[in-house]
Write a protein that holds these residues in place. Structure first.
Motif, PDB file in Angstrom:
ATOM      1  N   ALA A  86     -14.648   6.064   0.355  1.00 20.45           N
ATOM      2  CA  ALA A  86     -13.674   6.829   1.131  1.00 20.45           C
ATOM      3  C   ALA A  86     -12.268   6.564   0.584  1.00 20.45           C
ATOM      4  CB  ALA A  86     -13.765   6.455   2.611  1.00 20.45           C
ATOM      5  N   TYR A  87     -12.022   5.338   0.140  1.00 17.84           N
ATOM      6  CA  TYR A  87     -10.734   4.989  -0.460  1.00 17.84           C
ATOM      7  C   TYR A  87     -10.455   5.873  -1.676  1.00 17.84           C
ATOM      8  CZ  TYR A  87      -7.200   2.450  -3.060  1.00 17.84           C
ATOM      9  OH  TYR A  87      -6.077   2.127  -3.769  1.00 17.84           O
ATOM     10  N   THR A  88     -11.456   6.057  -2.533  1.00 21.57           N
ATOM     11  CA  THR A  88     -11.286   6.885  -3.730  1.00 21.57           C
ATOM     12  C   THR A  88     -11.013   8.328  -3.351  1.00 21.57           C
ATOM     13  OG1 THR A  88     -12.690   5.418  -5.038  1.00 21.57           O
ATOM     14  CG2 THR A  88     -12.379   7.650  -5.887  1.00 21.57           C
ATOM     15  N   LEU A  89     -11.707   8.832  -2.336  1.00 16.75           N
ATOM     16  CA  LEU A  89     -11.450  10.210  -1.890  1.00 16.75           C
ATOM     17  C   LEU A  89     -10.001  10.358  -1.433  1.00 16.75           C
ATOM     18  CD1 LEU A  89     -14.644  11.267   0.098  1.00 16.75           C
ATOM     19  CD2 LEU A  89     -14.166  11.446  -2.334  1.00 16.75           C
ATOM     20  N   ARG A  90      -9.519   9.387  -0.674  1.00 15.63           N
ATOM     21  CA  ARG A  90      -8.133   9.445  -0.200  1.00 15.63           C
ATOM     22  C   ARG A  90      -7.150   9.349  -1.374  1.00 15.63           C
ATOM     23  NH1 ARG A  90     -10.466   5.965   3.797  1.00 15.63           N
ATOM     24  NH2 ARG A  90     -10.913   7.177   5.648  1.00 15.63           N
TER      25      ARG A  90
END
Length: 157
Positions: free
Chosen positions: A54-58
């Motif tokens: 999710a961090y990478t998506l953000r």
């Protein structure tokens, strides 16, 4: 079919770009895999589907590489288009494309068809980098195989 299963199918196809591997790759980037009519995905669902955190998506969103919509509660909702773009971004990052090149490429995509020649140039340059990586990895594999033969007592064969 899940993204990881398709990637495994591509990798299992062998050494070269066989018809099966190419079909699997097209399936991965096609509407058949990520249904255009599918309900939008949450950050967690999108991350799980494309194999990113999710961090990478953000981070990709902060960098302007993907722009998921927000629902009435303000939560991100990843459309089929967003998911396909994430798959593309993942493959390009895996191949060593820089964030600078990715940002430039996505900016060009968003400017429309008049930028196709420049996008093609970016992809041709990336292909050249990938082919060099493949050659370098081939040499690394040969070195590894040699050492394994040495440890087995057969350095010549």
């Amino acid at each position: 079919m899940a993204t990881e299963a398709l990637i495994e199918r591509i990798l299992a196809a062998g050494d070269g770009p066989s018809a099966s591997a190419i079909d699997a790759l097209h399936e991965l980037l096609d509407d058949a895999t990520i249904e255009a009519s599918a309900a939008p995905k949450s950050v967690a669902e999108a991350a799980r589907l494309v194999g990113l955190s999710a961090y990478t998506l953000r981070y990709y969103e902060q960098e302007g590489l993907v722009r998921p919509a927000r629902n009435a509660s303000g939560y991100r909702e990843y459309s089929a288009f967003d998911l396909r773009r994430l798959v593309f971004l993942t493959r390009m990052r895996l191949s060593g494309m820089t964030m600078t090149d990715l940002k430039r490429y996505i900016l060009l995509v968003e400017q429309g068809p008049s930028t196709i020649p420049e996008r093609r140039r970016i992809m041709l340059d990336q292909r050249d980098r990938i082919l060099r990586q493949i050659r370098e990895l081939g040499l690394a594999l040969e070195t590894t195989e040699y050492k394994i033969r040495v440890y087995d007592g057969h350095p010549e064969g």
